[in-house]
Design an enzyme around this catalytic site. Structure first.
Site, PDB file in Angstrom:
ATOM      1  N   LYS A 148      58.870  -9.853 -96.448  1.00 46.05           N
ATOM      2  CA  LYS A 148      59.598  -8.588 -96.247  1.00 46.05           C
ATOM      3  C   LYS A 148      60.171  -8.501 -94.833  1.00 46.05           C
ATOM      4  CE  LYS A 148      57.776  -6.298-100.246  1.00 46.05           C
ATOM      5  NZ  LYS A 148      56.825  -5.396-100.880  1.00 46.05           N
ATOM      6  N   ARG A 207      49.937 -10.245-102.857  1.00 50.46           N
ATOM      7  CA  ARG A 207      51.130 -10.611-103.642  1.00 50.46           C
ATOM      8  C   ARG A 207      52.003 -11.501-102.766  1.00 50.46           C
ATOM      9  NH1 ARG A 207      56.311  -8.815-104.672  1.00 50.46           N
ATOM     10  NH2 ARG A 207      56.944  -8.807-106.855  1.00 50.46           N
TER      11      ARG A 207
END
Ligand code: HH2
Length: 274
Positions: free
Chosen positions: A214, A250
């Site tokens: 991210k 994740r």
């Protein structure tokens, strides 16, 4: 079986985006055969489960119809017999088909708010469910995220959604919770959520953290032009989250994440083998 027995801490959830537009790997796996092969490779690399998504939730992403999402995910799930699968969807019709095809966990980034039929569906199937925090909706969520205290507000939201899930007949032992890194949060708010993850762990359900690739990671490294964090930065933040109690990480880069977490877990134990 309770989710923390089926997917014990630490478990790495491998990301498989069957989309043309996901922020980190969009377009790489649009052919079902490629997505199936990739998902199986992630399991060989040690992923405890694979998260199959047919709709991008990146900031600004356009919504996808039920038909299109089903067209993307059905052949992939059909080819993943014997693999532990999580379906990344907020649509009950997509989740239902995925559960029929063997998915075990419904990863709903709207925490059962996106589709009025979702909670009953999950309850009826006795499926595992991940309830994630998001402020706003993907199309606009990064425009102006606002909190007085991001950690208390995310914790209160997750507690409320957990209570809702249970009130709809979902067994608490099947639920895990996720702060939703990047979903209506500034880079500092994302970091603060990991720094004070103990507040979310204290709710008493396994915590999922999805920080992999991210853009906050690129910002930390001074690369404000990039929307994608590096592998090393992703692994570093996964270890930080694990050390603060995260159960399921994740991740796109499964082998690297598993190796790093294995060492962090060995340090936590103080022994080489469990
Ligand atoms: N992040 C993304 C998608 N689904 N689900 C959970 N539970 N937690 C997350 O942090 C999370 C998620 C976004 O990442 P990615 O799948 O790589 O991209 P995209 O949404 O563009 O497909």
């Amino acid at each position: 079986m309770p989710i923390d027995e089926r997917f014990p801490r630490p478990t790495v959830m491998g990301v498989v985006n069957v989309t043309p537009d996901s922020f980190s790997d969009g377009g790489e796996l649009v052919r079902p055969a490629d997505a199936i092969a990739w998902a199986r490779q992630l399991v060989e690399k040690g992923a405890g489960l694979v998260d199959i998504g047919g709709e991008s939730t990146r900031p600004g992403a356009d919504a996808v119809s039920v038909e299109e999402e089903l067209r993307r995910i059905e052949p992939v799930l059909a080819g993943l017999e014997g693999v532990a699968v999580s379906i990344d969807t907020s649509k009950a019709a997509v989740a239902e088909r995925a559960l029929e095809l063997g998915a075990e966990l419904v990863n709903d980034v709207t925490a059962l708010r996106g589709d009025a039929s979702m909670a009953a569906l999950v309850a009826e199937h006795g499926a595992y469910v991940c309830l994630m925090h998001m402020q706003g909706e993907p199309r606009t969520m990064q425009e102006s995220p606002r909190y007085d205290d991001v950690v208390s507000e995310v914790a209160a939201f997750l507690e409320e959604r957990l209570a809702f899930a249970v009130s709809e007949g979902i067994r608490e032992e099947l639920v895990c919770l996720d702060p939703g890194i990047g979903f209506g949060k500034t880079p500092d708010q994302n970091l603060e959520l990991v720094r004070r993850l103990d507040r979310l762990v204290a709710i008493g359900r396994p915590i999922v953290v999805g920080f992999s690739r991210k853009s906050t990671l690129a910002r930390v490294l001074g690369d404000s032009g990039s929307s994608r964090g590096t592998v090393a930065a992703s692994v570093g933040v996964a270890v930080a989250a694990y050390e603060r109690g995260a159960s399921i990480l994740r991740a796109h880069d499964v082998r690297e994440t598993i190796e790093a977490i294995a060492v962090a877990a060995a340090v936590e134990r103080g022994t080489v083998t469990a």
